[in-house]
Design a protein around this motif. Structure first.
Motif, PDB file in Angstrom:
ATOM      1  N   LEU A  26       0.825  -1.204   0.000  1.00 40.70           N
ATOM      2  CA  LEU A  26       0.000   0.000   0.000  1.00 40.70           C
ATOM      3  C   LEU A  26       0.861   1.256   0.000  1.00 40.70           C
ATOM      4  CD1 LEU A  26      -2.880  -0.880   2.511  1.00 40.70           C
ATOM      5  CD2 LEU A  26      -2.843  -1.117   0.021  1.00 40.70           C
ATOM      6  N   ALA A  27       1.964   1.211   0.737  1.00 37.41           N
ATOM      7  CA  ALA A  27       2.844   2.377   0.825  1.00 37.41           C
ATOM      8  C   ALA A  27       3.675   2.565  -0.446  1.00 37.41           C
ATOM      9  CB  ALA A  27       3.757   2.248   2.041  1.00 37.41           C
ATOM     10  N   ALA A  28       4.285   1.484  -0.936  1.00 36.47           N
ATOM     11  CA  ALA A  28       5.230   1.594  -2.048  1.00 36.47           C
ATOM     12  C   ALA A  28       4.536   1.708  -3.404  1.00 36.47           C
ATOM     13  CB  ALA A  28       6.181   0.402  -2.047  1.00 36.47           C
ATOM     14  N   LYS A  29       3.557   0.855  -3.636  1.00 33.78           N
ATOM     15  CA  LYS A  29       2.930   0.803  -4.961  1.00 33.78           C
ATOM     16  C   LYS A  29       1.739   1.739  -5.089  1.00 33.78           C
ATOM     17  CE  LYS A  29       1.347  -2.313  -8.566  1.00 33.78           C
ATOM     18  NZ  LYS A  29       1.258  -3.719  -9.018  1.00 33.78           N
ATOM     19  N   HIS A  30       0.973   1.879  -4.017  1.00 36.47           N
ATOM     20  CA  HIS A  30      -0.244   2.690  -4.089  1.00 36.47           C
ATOM     21  C   HIS A  30      -0.086   4.057  -3.441  1.00 36.47           C
ATOM     22  CE1 HIS A  30      -2.540  -0.654  -5.776  1.00 36.47           C
ATOM     23  NE2 HIS A  30      -1.867  -1.428  -4.941  1.00 36.47           N
ATOM     24  N   ARG A  31       1.124   4.346  -2.973  1.00 32.57           N
ATOM     25  CA  ARG A  31       1.491   5.676  -2.495  1.00 32.57           C
ATOM     26  C   ARG A  31       0.622   6.172  -1.348  1.00 32.57           C
ATOM     27  NH1 ARG A  31       6.270   6.109  -3.734  1.00 32.57           N
ATOM     28  NH2 ARG A  31       6.213   8.394  -3.726  1.00 32.57           N
ATOM     29  N   LEU A  32       0.219   5.259  -0.481  1.00 24.84           N
ATOM     30  CA  LEU A  32      -0.560   5.612   0.697  1.00 24.84           C
ATOM     31  C   LEU A  32       0.369   5.762   1.899  1.00 24.84           C
ATOM     32  CD1 LEU A  32      -3.596   3.158   0.336  1.00 24.84           C
ATOM     33  CD2 LEU A  32      -3.442   5.534  -0.415  1.00 24.84           C
ATOM     34  N   ARG A  33      -0.057   6.585   2.826  1.00 28.80           N
ATOM     35  CA  ARG A  33       0.680   6.706   4.089  1.00 28.80           C
ATOM     36  C   ARG A  33       0.049   5.735   5.077  1.00 28.80           C
ATOM     37  NH1 ARG A  33       4.058  10.925   4.918  1.00 28.80           N
ATOM     38  NH2 ARG A  33       3.534  11.100   7.122  1.00 28.80           N
ATOM     39  N   VAL A  34       0.849   4.779   5.519  1.00 30.01           N
ATOM     40  CA  VAL A  34       0.317   3.647   6.281  1.00 30.01           C
ATOM     41  C   VAL A  34       0.935   3.602   7.677  1.00 30.01           C
ATOM     42  CG1 VAL A  34      -0.010   1.153   6.334  1.00 30.01           C
ATOM     43  CG2 VAL A  34       0.031   2.356   4.126  1.00 30.01           C
ATOM     44  N   LEU A  35       0.080   3.482   8.664  1.00 33.27           N
ATOM     45  CA  LEU A  35       0.510   3.284  10.046  1.00 33.27           C
ATOM     46  C   LEU A  35       0.256   1.826  10.416  1.00 33.27           C
ATOM     47  CD1 LEU A  35       1.371   4.296  12.871  1.00 33.27           C
ATOM     48  CD2 LEU A  35      -1.045   4.832  13.289  1.00 33.27           C
ATOM     49  N   CYS A  36       1.269   1.153  10.917  1.00 33.34           N
ATOM     50  CA  CYS A  36       1.135  -0.233  11.370  1.00 33.34           C
ATOM     51  C   CYS A  36       1.176  -0.264  12.893  1.00 33.34           C
ATOM     52  CB  CYS A  36       2.261  -1.099  10.810  1.00 33.34           C
ATOM     53  SG  CYS A  36       2.163  -1.321   9.031  1.00 33.34           S
ATOM     54  N   VAL A  37       0.240  -0.997  13.478  1.00 31.19           N
ATOM     55  CA  VAL A  37       0.171  -1.128  14.933  1.00 31.19           C
ATOM     56  C   VAL A  37       0.330  -2.599  15.292  1.00 31.19           C
ATOM     57  CG1 VAL A  37      -1.221  -0.777  17.005  1.00 31.19           C
ATOM     58  CG2 VAL A  37      -1.344   0.871  15.121  1.00 31.19           C
ATOM     59  N   ASP A  38       1.325  -2.887  16.108  1.00 30.80           N
ATOM     60  CA  ASP A  38       1.526  -4.248  16.602  1.00 30.80           C
ATOM     61  C   ASP A  38       0.833  -4.352  17.953  1.00 30.80           C
ATOM     62  OD1 ASP A  38       2.381  -6.758  17.281  1.00 30.80           O
ATOM     63  OD2 ASP A  38       4.499  -6.406  16.840  1.00 30.80           O
ATOM     64  N   ASN A  39      -0.311  -5.035  17.975  1.00 31.95           N
ATOM     65  CA  ASN A  39      -1.057  -5.177  19.229  1.00 31.95           C
ATOM     66  C   ASN A  39      -1.023  -6.619  19.718  1.00 31.95           C
ATOM     67  OD1 ASN A  39      -2.495  -3.750  21.228  1.00 31.95           O
ATOM     68  ND2 ASN A  39      -4.441  -4.567  20.492  1.00 31.95           N
ATOM     69  N   ASP A  40       0.154  -7.201  19.629  1.00 28.61           N
ATOM     70  CA  ASP A  40       0.371  -8.592  20.034  1.00 28.61           C
ATOM     71  C   ASP A  40       1.654  -8.647  20.859  1.00 28.61           C
ATOM     72  OD1 ASP A  40       0.977 -11.297  20.235  1.00 28.61           O
ATOM     73  OD2 ASP A  40       0.362 -11.763  18.194  1.00 28.61           O
ATOM     74  N   PRO A  41       1.600  -9.164  22.086  1.00 29.23           N
ATOM     75  CA  PRO A  41       2.800  -9.219  22.928  1.00 29.23           C
ATOM     76  C   PRO A  41       3.956 -10.009  22.313  1.00 29.23           C
ATOM     77  CG  PRO A  41       0.842  -9.679  24.223  1.00 29.23           C
ATOM     78  CD  PRO A  41       0.405  -9.668  22.792  1.00 29.23           C
ATOM     79  N   GLN A  42       3.666 -10.889  21.359  1.00 25.19           N
ATOM     80  CA  GLN A  42       4.754 -11.617  20.702  1.00 25.19           C
ATOM     81  C   GLN A  42       5.613 -10.697  19.852  1.00 25.19           C
ATOM     82  OE1 GLN A  42       3.519 -15.851  19.410  1.00 25.19           O
ATOM     83  NE2 GLN A  42       1.616 -14.667  19.302  1.00 25.19           N
ATOM     84  N   ALA A  43       5.050  -9.566  19.425  1.00 23.30           N
ATOM     85  CA  ALA A  43       5.779  -8.509  18.721  1.00 23.30           C
ATOM     86  C   ALA A  43       6.403  -8.967  17.402  1.00 23.30           C
ATOM     87  CB  ALA A  43       6.857  -7.904  19.630  1.00 23.30           C
ATOM     88  N   ASN A  44       5.773  -9.908  16.727  1.00 18.24           N
ATOM     89  CA  ASN A  44       6.332 -10.381  15.458  1.00 18.24           C
ATOM     90  C   ASN A  44       6.277  -9.315  14.362  1.00 18.24           C
ATOM     91  OD1 ASN A  44       6.947 -12.949  16.457  1.00 18.24           O
ATOM     92  ND2 ASN A  44       4.912 -13.743  15.994  1.00 18.24           N
ATOM     93  N   LEU A  45       5.234  -8.501  14.366  1.00 20.02           N
ATOM     94  CA  LEU A  45       5.182  -7.430  13.364  1.00 20.02           C
ATOM     95  C   LEU A  45       6.299  -6.424  13.609  1.00 20.02           C
ATOM     96  CD1 LEU A  45       3.624  -6.290  10.926  1.00 20.02           C
ATOM     97  CD2 LEU A  45       2.296  -4.915  12.536  1.00 20.02           C
ATOM     98  N   THR A  46       6.562  -6.131  14.866  1.00 20.22           N
ATOM     99  CA  THR A  46       7.646  -5.206  15.204  1.00 20.22           C
ATOM    100  C   THR A  46       8.986  -5.723  14.707  1.00 20.22           C
ATOM    101  OG1 THR A  46       6.446  -4.476  17.177  1.00 20.22           O
ATOM    102  CG2 THR A  46       8.810  -4.033  17.121  1.00 20.22           C
ATOM    103  N   SER A  47       9.278  -7.000  14.942  1.00 14.31           N
ATOM    104  CA  SER A  47      10.562  -7.560  14.498  1.00 14.31           C
ATOM    105  C   SER A  47      10.620  -7.705  12.980  1.00 14.31           C
ATOM    106  CB  SER A  47      10.815  -8.911  15.172  1.00 14.31           C
ATOM    107  OG  SER A  47       9.804  -9.843  14.846  1.00 14.31           O
ATOM    108  N   SER A  48       9.461  -7.711  12.311  1.00 18.53           N
ATOM    109  CA  SER A  48       9.457  -7.737  10.853  1.00 18.53           C
ATOM    110  C   SER A  48       9.910  -6.391  10.292  1.00 18.53           C
ATOM    111  CB  SER A  48       8.056  -8.065  10.320  1.00 18.53           C
ATOM    112  OG  SER A  48       7.661  -9.357  10.710  1.00 18.53           O
ATOM    113  N   PHE A  49       9.612  -5.325  10.999  1.00 18.17           N
ATOM    114  CA  PHE A  49      10.006  -3.989  10.549  1.00 18.17           C
ATOM    115  C   PHE A  49      11.369  -3.565  11.064  1.00 18.17           C
ATOM    116  CE2 PHE A  49       5.391  -3.304   9.817  1.00 18.17           C
ATOM    117  CZ  PHE A  49       5.459  -2.759   8.533  1.00 18.17           C
ATOM    118  N   LEU A  50      11.724  -4.000  12.270  1.00 20.38           N
ATOM    119  CA  LEU A  50      12.949  -3.516  12.905  1.00 20.38           C
ATOM    120  C   LEU A  50      13.902  -4.671  13.195  1.00 20.38           C
ATOM    121  CD1 LEU A  50      11.350  -1.136  15.582  1.00 20.38           C
ATOM    122  CD2 LEU A  50      12.158  -0.518  13.289  1.00 20.38           C
ATOM    123  N   SER A  51      15.125  -4.548  12.747  1.00 17.76           N
ATOM    124  CA  SER A  51      16.137  -5.545  13.078  1.00 17.76           C
ATOM    125  C   SER A  51      16.547  -5.377  14.541  1.00 17.76           C
ATOM    126  CB  SER A  51      17.367  -5.384  12.176  1.00 17.76           C
ATOM    127  OG  SER A  51      18.061  -4.186  12.500  1.00 17.76           O
TER     128      SER A  51
END
Length: 255
Positions: A26-51
């Motif tokens: 959505l951000a790269a191809k469709h030029r939208l400004r996207v906010l991602c919220v990780d609402n899971d204590p496992q934090a897998n989305l967070t580790s997908s974005f941040l090394s």
């Protein structure tokens, strides 16, 4: 800002990988400004974005502690509110925590983002109720495997309860077949047929097949469209993202 919860009461259906890749496309191809919220204590989305070398500077815990949110910039069009294991304590908090994520997101400038994608944990505790309370619509990934329909039934009941209890009008943007294995074609085809018969047009036309490269790419903080640009998996995600946008547009949300 249209707020989407990626949810299923059943675990292991690929919610995080789907949310991660959808946000990037959505951000790269469709030029939208996207906010991602990780609402899971496992934090897998967070580790997908941040090394491991990049510290998290925007934590969803701030919302539950009634502090202002300051999303962390990933790139010019992609932002993150991450999580860590401490989020688990919210499940033991007072009942009013279920409203705090919604209130915090409402305080962000509406013109700052086009979409907000929240990765939910597979449960129905306070954290997950908070995700639904903060959402305009729900995207439901389903793995075509035994008991898939049970998780769907629970989720639809959860959405109905949220609408009734919070006086909301949360809509289901659709059900997407995810992690389609292909090694059990008869079983998967039968499950797909049951899904389409029961839920009709709610089931996406696009499907996401299970691929090693798709599972690898988040560990490198790369969407499949960058990790294997031009590949069949990348094309599948791009088709899914396009259909997602068409479905959201058809729901006619007010931004």
């Amino acid at each position: 800002m249209i707020k989407v919860a990626v949810a299923n009461q059943k675990g292991g259906v690929g919610k995080t990988t789907l949310a991660f890749n959808l946000a990037h496309i959505l951000a790269a191809k469709h030029r939208l400004r996207v906010l991602c919220v990780d609402n899971d204590p496992q934090a897998n989305l967070t580790s997908s974005f941040l090394s491991d070398k990049v510290p998290l500077t925007a934590n969803v815990l701030d919302a539950y502690d009634e502090k202002p949110l300051a999303p962390q910039r990933i790139n010019d069009r992609l932002f993150l509110i991450g999580a860590d294991i401490r989020l688990a304590r919210i499940s033991e908090g007072p009942f009013d925590v279920i409203y705090r994520l919604s209130h915090a997101l409402e305080k962000l400038h509406k013109e700052q983002f086009d979409s907000c994608i929240t990765d939910c944990l597979p449960s129905f505790d306070y954290i997950n109720i908070a995700s639904l309370n903060a959402a305009d619509c729900v995207l439901v990934p389903v793995k075509p495997a035994p008991y898939a329909l049970y998780g769907l039934k629970d989720l639809f009941e959860s959405v109905e309860r949220a609408n009734r209890n919070f006086r909301k009008n949360i809509k289901v943007v659709g059900i997407v077949l995810n992690m389609v294995d292909g090694r059990k074609p008869v079983m998967e085809r039968e499950i797909e047929e049951v899904l389409r018969e029961k839920y009709g047009k709610l089931v996406f036309t696009a499907k996401i097949r299970r691929r090693v490269k798709v599972e690898e790419s988040p560990s490198l903080q790369l969407p499949i469209t960058e990790y294997k640009a031009g590949s069949d998996p990348a094309a599948e995600f791009e088709a899914f993202a396009l259909e997602f946008l068409e479905r959201v547009k058809a729901l006619k949300f007010k931004r």
